[in-house]
Design an enzyme around this catalytic site. Structure first.
Site, short mmCIF file in Angstrom:
data_model
loop_
_atom_site.label_atom_id
_atom_site.label_comp_id
_atom_site.label_asym_id
_atom_site.label_seq_id
_atom_site.Cartn_x
_atom_site.Cartn_y
_atom_site.Cartn_z
N SER A 18 -2.45 12.57 26.21
CA SER A 18 -1.42 11.63 25.79
C SER A 18 -1.04 10.73 26.95
CB SER A 18 -0.18 12.40 25.33
OG SER A 18 0.91 11.54 25.11
N SER A 20 1.78 10.27 27.64
CA SER A 20 2.94 10.95 28.23
C SER A 20 2.57 11.65 29.54
CB SER A 20 3.52 11.97 27.26
OG SER A 20 4.05 11.32 26.13
N GLN A 28 10.93 15.07 26.87
CA GLN A 28 9.64 15.70 26.61
C GLN A 28 8.95 16.08 27.91
OE1 GLN A 28 7.17 13.45 23.92
NE2 GLN A 28 8.85 13.03 22.55
N TYR A 31 5.98 18.57 27.68
CA TYR A 31 4.83 17.93 27.06
C TYR A 31 4.13 17.02 28.06
CZ TYR A 31 2.13 15.22 23.67
OH TYR A 31 1.11 14.59 22.98
N LYS A 35 0.27 17.30 29.69
CA LYS A 35 -0.74 16.25 29.55
C LYS A 35 -1.19 15.74 30.91
CE LYS A 35 -0.62 16.89 25.27
NZ LYS A 35 -1.67 17.68 24.63
N ILE A 64 -0.10 7.37 17.54
CA ILE A 64 -1.12 7.37 16.50
C ILE A 64 -0.44 7.70 15.17
CG2 ILE A 64 -3.28 8.39 15.66
CD1 ILE A 64 -3.70 6.89 18.29
#
Length: 125
Positions: A18, A20, A28, A31, A35, A64
């Site tokens: 991602s 991210s 986040q 997360y 990544k 997406i």
């Protein structure tokens, strides 16, 4: 890695990450860290296993449009994304197919952004 090494013919790993991992995603942190770690893993695998012709790359997706993400239709106008729309699963899939194919035989340890240009936009755009 063991399976690739045992077969002796090299191999290709393509992970889906991602954006991210390369830009802030408020609320986040875990997360984003995972990544970023995936991108780092690709670089490490590339460095360690290139002599065995094992490659690893990451497709770093932006927004997406999927049923799971529930983030709207891909055709919707999204001014925050330079290309003006959400990505579709086929956008990400095409990048995975490319990185898994012989067409990318000289690419390893890279993160390919599939993000509609989100990561190239500066703070004053």
């Amino acid at each position: 890695m063991t399976a690739f090494l045992e077969q002796g013919g090299g191999g290709t790993i393509v992970s889906v990450g991602s954006v991210s991992g390369v830009m802030a995603a408020p609320m986040q942190a875990a997360y984003g860290v995972s990544k970023a770690g995936l991108a780092s893993l690709a670089k490490t695998v590339a460095a360690e296993y290139a002599p065995e012709r094992i490659r690893m790359n990451v497709v770093a997706c932006g927004a997406i449009s999927t049923a799971v993400a529930n983030n709207g239709p891909a055709a919707a106008e999204v001014p925050e994304i330079p290309l003006g729309r959400l990505g579709i699963p086929d956008d990400a899939a095409a990048a995975v197919v490319y990185l898994a194919s012989p067409l990318s035989a000289y690419i390893t340890g890279q993160s390919l952004g599939v993000d509609g240009g989100v990561t190239v936009r500066g703070p004053f755009s």
